[in-house]
Design a protein around this motif. Structure first.
Motif, PDB file in Angstrom:
ATOM      1  N   VAL A 441       0.852  -1.195   0.000  1.00  0.00           N
ATOM      2  CA  VAL A 441       0.000   0.000   0.000  1.00  0.00           C
ATOM      3  C   VAL A 441       0.881   1.237   0.000  1.00  0.00           C
ATOM      4  N   THR A 442       0.614   2.131  -0.944  1.00  0.00           N
ATOM      5  CA  THR A 442       1.349   3.386  -1.033  1.00  0.00           C
ATOM      6  C   THR A 442       0.359   4.545  -0.965  1.00  0.00           C
ATOM      7  N   ILE A 443       0.870   5.743  -0.859  1.00  0.00           N
ATOM      8  CA  ILE A 443       0.030   6.940  -0.821  1.00  0.00           C
ATOM      9  C   ILE A 443       0.457   7.844  -1.969  1.00  0.00           C
ATOM     10  N   VAL A 444      -0.483   8.140  -2.839  1.00  0.00           N
ATOM     11  CA  VAL A 444      -0.246   9.012  -3.987  1.00  0.00           C
ATOM     12  C   VAL A 444      -1.256  10.146  -3.930  1.00  0.00           C
ATOM     13  N   ASP A 445      -0.755  11.373  -3.861  1.00  0.00           N
ATOM     14  CA  ASP A 445      -1.611  12.560  -3.778  1.00  0.00           C
ATOM     15  C   ASP A 445      -2.608  12.449  -2.621  1.00  0.00           C
ATOM     16  N   GLY A 446      -2.142  11.923  -1.481  1.00  0.00           N
ATOM     17  CA  GLY A 446      -2.987  11.825  -0.303  1.00  0.00           C
ATOM     18  C   GLY A 446      -3.976  10.689  -0.318  1.00  0.00           C
ATOM     19  N   GLN A 447      -3.948   9.835  -1.336  1.00  0.00           N
ATOM     20  CA  GLN A 447      -4.890   8.727  -1.469  1.00  0.00           C
ATOM     21  C   GLN A 447      -4.128   7.412  -1.371  1.00  0.00           C
ATOM     22  N   GLU A 448      -4.634   6.499  -0.520  1.00  0.00           N
ATOM     23  CA  GLU A 448      -4.026   5.176  -0.435  1.00  0.00           C
ATOM     24  C   GLU A 448      -4.342   4.400  -1.718  1.00  0.00           C
ATOM     25  N   ALA A 449      -3.332   3.655  -2.228  1.00  0.00           N
ATOM     26  CA  ALA A 449      -3.510   2.948  -3.498  1.00  0.00           C
ATOM     27  C   ALA A 449      -2.551   1.767  -3.556  1.00  0.00           C
ATOM     28  N   VAL A 450      -2.822   0.864  -4.512  1.00  0.00           N
ATOM     29  CA  VAL A 450      -1.930  -0.259  -4.798  1.00  0.00           C
ATOM     30  C   VAL A 450      -1.689  -0.305  -6.304  1.00  0.00           C
ATOM     31  N   TYR A 451      -0.595  -0.950  -6.698  1.00  0.00           N
ATOM     32  CA  TYR A 451      -0.304  -1.154  -8.128  1.00  0.00           C
ATOM     33  C   TYR A 451      -0.767  -2.553  -8.507  1.00  0.00           C
ATOM     34  N   VAL A 452      -1.704  -2.629  -9.472  1.00  0.00           N
ATOM     35  CA  VAL A 452      -2.296  -3.888  -9.912  1.00  0.00           C
ATOM     36  C   VAL A 452      -1.653  -4.294 -11.226  1.00  0.00           C
ATOM     37  N   LEU A 453      -1.252  -5.563 -11.349  1.00  0.00           N
ATOM     38  CA  LEU A 453      -0.600  -6.085 -12.547  1.00  0.00           C
ATOM     39  C   LEU A 453      -1.633  -6.278 -13.658  1.00  0.00           C
ATOM     40  N   SER A 454      -1.271  -5.882 -14.878  1.00  0.00           N
ATOM     41  CA  SER A 454      -2.183  -6.050 -16.009  1.00  0.00           C
ATOM     42  C   SER A 454      -2.291  -7.533 -16.380  1.00  0.00           C
ATOM     43  N   ALA A 455      -3.277  -7.826 -17.247  1.00  0.00           N
ATOM     44  CA  ALA A 455      -3.522  -9.215 -17.625  1.00  0.00           C
ATOM     45  C   ALA A 455      -2.329  -9.839 -18.343  1.00  0.00           C
ATOM     46  N   ASP A 456      -1.599  -9.030 -19.187  1.00  0.00           N
ATOM     47  CA  ASP A 456      -0.437  -9.575 -19.888  1.00  0.00           C
ATOM     48  C   ASP A 456       0.821  -9.567 -19.034  1.00  0.00           C
ATOM     49  N   GLU A 457       0.678  -9.059 -17.799  1.00  0.00           N
ATOM     50  CA  GLU A 457       1.769  -9.037 -16.825  1.00  0.00           C
ATOM     51  C   GLU A 457       2.973  -8.256 -17.325  1.00  0.00           C
ATOM     52  N   GLN A 458       2.717  -7.253 -18.190  1.00  0.00           N
ATOM     53  CA  GLN A 458       3.797  -6.419 -18.703  1.00  0.00           C
ATOM     54  C   GLN A 458       3.791  -5.025 -18.080  1.00  0.00           C
ATOM     55  N   THR A 459       2.651  -4.579 -17.607  1.00  0.00           N
ATOM     56  CA  THR A 459       2.534  -3.235 -17.039  1.00  0.00           C
ATOM     57  C   THR A 459       1.714  -3.311 -15.744  1.00  0.00           C
ATOM     58  N   VAL A 460       1.727  -2.172 -15.022  1.00  0.00           N
ATOM     59  CA  VAL A 460       0.926  -2.062 -13.798  1.00  0.00           C
ATOM     60  C   VAL A 460       0.101  -0.786 -13.883  1.00  0.00           C
ATOM     61  N   HIS A 461      -1.008  -0.781 -13.111  1.00  0.00           N
ATOM     62  CA  HIS A 461      -1.895   0.372 -13.080  1.00  0.00           C
ATOM     63  C   HIS A 461      -2.177   0.732 -11.626  1.00  0.00           C
ATOM     64  N   LEU A 462      -2.170   2.026 -11.328  1.00  0.00           N
ATOM     65  CA  LEU A 462      -2.422   2.517  -9.982  1.00  0.00           C
ATOM     66  C   LEU A 462      -3.918   2.455  -9.693  1.00  0.00           C
ATOM     67  N   ARG A 463      -4.290   1.823  -8.548  1.00  0.00           N
ATOM     68  CA  ARG A 463      -5.712   1.693  -8.222  1.00  0.00           C
ATOM     69  C   ARG A 463      -5.932   2.176  -6.786  1.00  0.00           C
ATOM     70  N   PRO A 464      -6.758   3.215  -6.574  1.00  0.00           N
ATOM     71  CA  PRO A 464      -7.065   3.692  -5.216  1.00  0.00           C
ATOM     72  C   PRO A 464      -7.834   2.614  -4.436  1.00  0.00           C
ATOM     73  N   VAL A 465      -7.579   2.544  -3.136  1.00  0.00           N
ATOM     74  CA  VAL A 465      -8.257   1.579  -2.269  1.00  0.00           C
ATOM     75  C   VAL A 465      -8.660   2.269  -0.969  1.00  0.00           C
ATOM     76  N   VAL A 466      -9.606   1.637  -0.285  1.00  0.00           N
ATOM     77  CA  VAL A 466     -10.020   2.075   1.065  1.00  0.00           C
ATOM     78  C   VAL A 466      -9.557   1.005   2.047  1.00  0.00           C
ATOM     79  N   THR A 467      -8.781   1.420   3.035  1.00  0.00           N
ATOM     80  CA  THR A 467      -8.219   0.453   3.992  1.00  0.00           C
ATOM     81  C   THR A 467      -9.013   0.461   5.296  1.00  0.00           C
ATOM     82  N   GLY A 468      -8.843  -0.627   6.054  1.00  0.00           N
ATOM     83  CA  GLY A 468      -9.512  -0.754   7.351  1.00  0.00           C
ATOM     84  C   GLY A 468      -8.501  -0.982   8.462  1.00  0.00           C
ATOM     85  N   LEU A 469      -8.634  -2.081   9.173  1.00  0.00           N
ATOM     86  CA  LEU A 469      -7.715  -2.396  10.261  1.00  0.00           C
ATOM     87  C   LEU A 469      -6.346  -2.781   9.711  1.00  0.00           C
TER      88      LEU A 469
END
Length: 508
Positions: A441-469
């Motif tokens: 989990v990283t923070i980009v522009d004040g928003q928690e996010a993760v990098y998700v691997l693309s289907a061809d496993e060649q690139t990644v995309h930043l995806r915002p998430v909501v965390t809990g405990l």
């Protein structure tokens, strides 16, 4: 004949002077390539002269060949603009997570007291030794109490006297006392009446007594007159009879006047005697006032207090344990003097506690009797249940932390004072939730996010998430991720949305 093979190498684009040549025992025809020119000549050298001149000729030819080769363009492989970033990837897991606050501290006795004897005196007996386990109320030291017992008996006697006097007052006066007072009053009244009220017979008798005294005086005067002319008659019988008759007459006349007409002084004395007799009767009938009873009750209370004080001293001649605990130190010995100023025994409680300082941003999560778990190095891997027993109402002004006491529930008695303890307080627990490593989990522009691997496993995309405990190594993902997604675990600092990646490791 000497068989020599020379190989001269030059690199495309190099200075013609940069040459490599080798000598080996192989013989083959000369060859040349576009990128690297290889000239390979083989010649039989008949004599030593050719052996010397031949390398020079070969070097000249090689320089010409290398110059030609450097003029031809070299084929270069395609280089990407941004090379792939090496990353380690993993997939979210479904599991349980709990929010836990962790603290540490030393186990301390819940109570620790330096016990002193309340009464002063010589120590008669010390009943415990260091290490003895005692219960609340157990005797642990005795002071000589002979003087205190004597004072108790004296106070009890005074109380008995005060109580007896009060009961006597409650019973009232004795009948004989009342009767005596009544008789005295009647006598005073009778005397008063005898003076102020005369009957006819009493008046006649008084007059007769006065007349008789007067007649006797005249007769004595007559007899005296017959001899007074002779002179020196002062000691004659006639003179003495006249004197006695005169006195008797005056007495009779005074008695007559007193009975018939008493003076005010006499009447005042008689009235006072009557009033005193009346008061004596009233006092005999009602000898005690409300104030007298109040004073008697106060005397009883005072005597009871004296008895209680004496009994207190006798009871406290035996020093008893105020709580369950263990004897830590024994200072007194038989024969030494005990007093309220001199510690006799140190007692620590069997109950233990850990005092921890909780930051002000965490104290709101704590409450009394909140469950906790405790671990000590002496019993690795074993959890001891514990509860919060005290939360300070105010923070320390210097550290801005709140002192909190946590008591272990050690039924087996394994824990000891002084042990170092690690404490965990459970705040909240969730089961069957989506979890990812904290490093994903990283923070980009004040928003928690993760990098998700693309289907061809060649690139990644930043995806915002909501965390809990979260705990030490994992984070709950409430929104933004599914269990089938593959996320980047490490190397996040070099990534951006859409970046090319190269997977170097997969973690399950």
């Amino acid at each position: 004949m000497i068989d020599m093979t020379y190989t001269v190498l030059c690199r495309s684009g190099s200075d013609p002077a940069e040459l490599w040549w080798s000598q080996d025992g192989l013989s083959s025809p000369s060859t040349m390539t576009s990128a690297n020119q290889t000239i390979e000549w083989s010649r039989q050298m008949p004599n030593k002269k050719w052996f010397i001149l031949l390398p020079l000729a070969l070097l000249s030819l090689a320089m010409v060949a290398c110059s030609a080769a450097s003029a031809a363009p070299a084929a270069q492989p395609a280089t990407p603009e941004h090379p792939p970033v090496p990353v380690e990837v993993t997939q979210p897991e479904t599991g349980n997570i709990a929010a836990v606050l962790r603290y540490s501290g030393d186990l301390q006795p819940a109570h620790s007291l330096q016990l002193v004897s309340i009464v002063a005196g010589a120590v008669e007996e010390v009943m415990v030794e260091v290490g003895d386990v005692v219960r609340a109320g157990d005797p642990i030291l005795r002071v000589e109490d002979t003087t205190y017992r004597a004072q108790l008996k004296q106070a009890e006697a005074a109380l008995t006297m005060a109580q007896t006097n009060f009961r006597k007052m409650e019973k009232g006066p004795r009948p004989e006392q009342i009767e005596m007072a009544r008789v005295g009053l009647e006598a005073a009244k009778a005397q008063m009446e005898g003076v102020t009220t005369l009957t006819e017979d009493e008046r006649t008798l008084a007059a007769a007594n006065l007349a008789q005294a007067e007649a006797a005086l005249r007769l004595a005067q007559y007899e005296y007159d017959k001899i007074k002319w002779a002179g020196q008659v002062g000691m004659t019988p006639q003179a003495l009879q006249l004197q006695q008759a005169t006195i008797a007459y005056e007495t009779a006349r005074a008695a007559y006047n007193l009975q018939a007409h008493p003076d005010e002084t006499t009447l005042a004395q008689l009235r006072a005697a009557v009033r005193q007799a009346e008061l004596n009767l009233q006092l005999a009938e009602n000898p005690f006032t409300d104030e007298d009873f109040a004073l008697a009750r106060a005397n009883i209370a005072q005597a009871e207090a004296a008895v209680a004080m004496a009994q207190y001293q006798v009871d406290n001649a035996i020093l008893r344990a105020p709580f369950d605990g263990v004897v830590a130190e024994v200072y007194a010995t038989t024969g030494s003097v005990a007093s309220p100023q001199v510690p006799a025994i140190k007692l620590i409680s069997s109950d233990l506690q850990v005092l921890v300082d909780v930051p002000e941003n965490q104290v709101a999560n704590l409450y009394l009797n909140q469950p906790a778990a405790l671990q000590v190095p002496a019993y690795p891997g074993e959890d001891f249940p514990a509860v919060i027993t005290s939360i300070a109402p105010a923070a320390d002004t210097a550290s801005h932390t709140f002192p909190v006491k946590i008591a272990p529930l050690d039924e087996a008695g394994k824990l000891r004072a002084g042990m170092f303890a690690e404490i965990a307080i459970l705040l909240e627990e969730r089961t069957g939730v989506l979890l990812v490593p904290r490093s994903a989990v990283t923070i980009v522009d004040g928003q928690e996010a993760v990098y998700v691997l693309s289907a061809d496993e060649q690139t990644v995309h930043l995806r915002p998430v909501v965390t809990g405990l979260s705990d030490d190594g994992r984070v709950e993902i409430v929104e933004g991720l599914s269990p089938d997604d593959t996320i980047v675990l490490s190397g996040l600092s070099n990534l951006s949305d859409g970046a090319a990646v190269e997977i170097v490791a997969r973690t399950q």
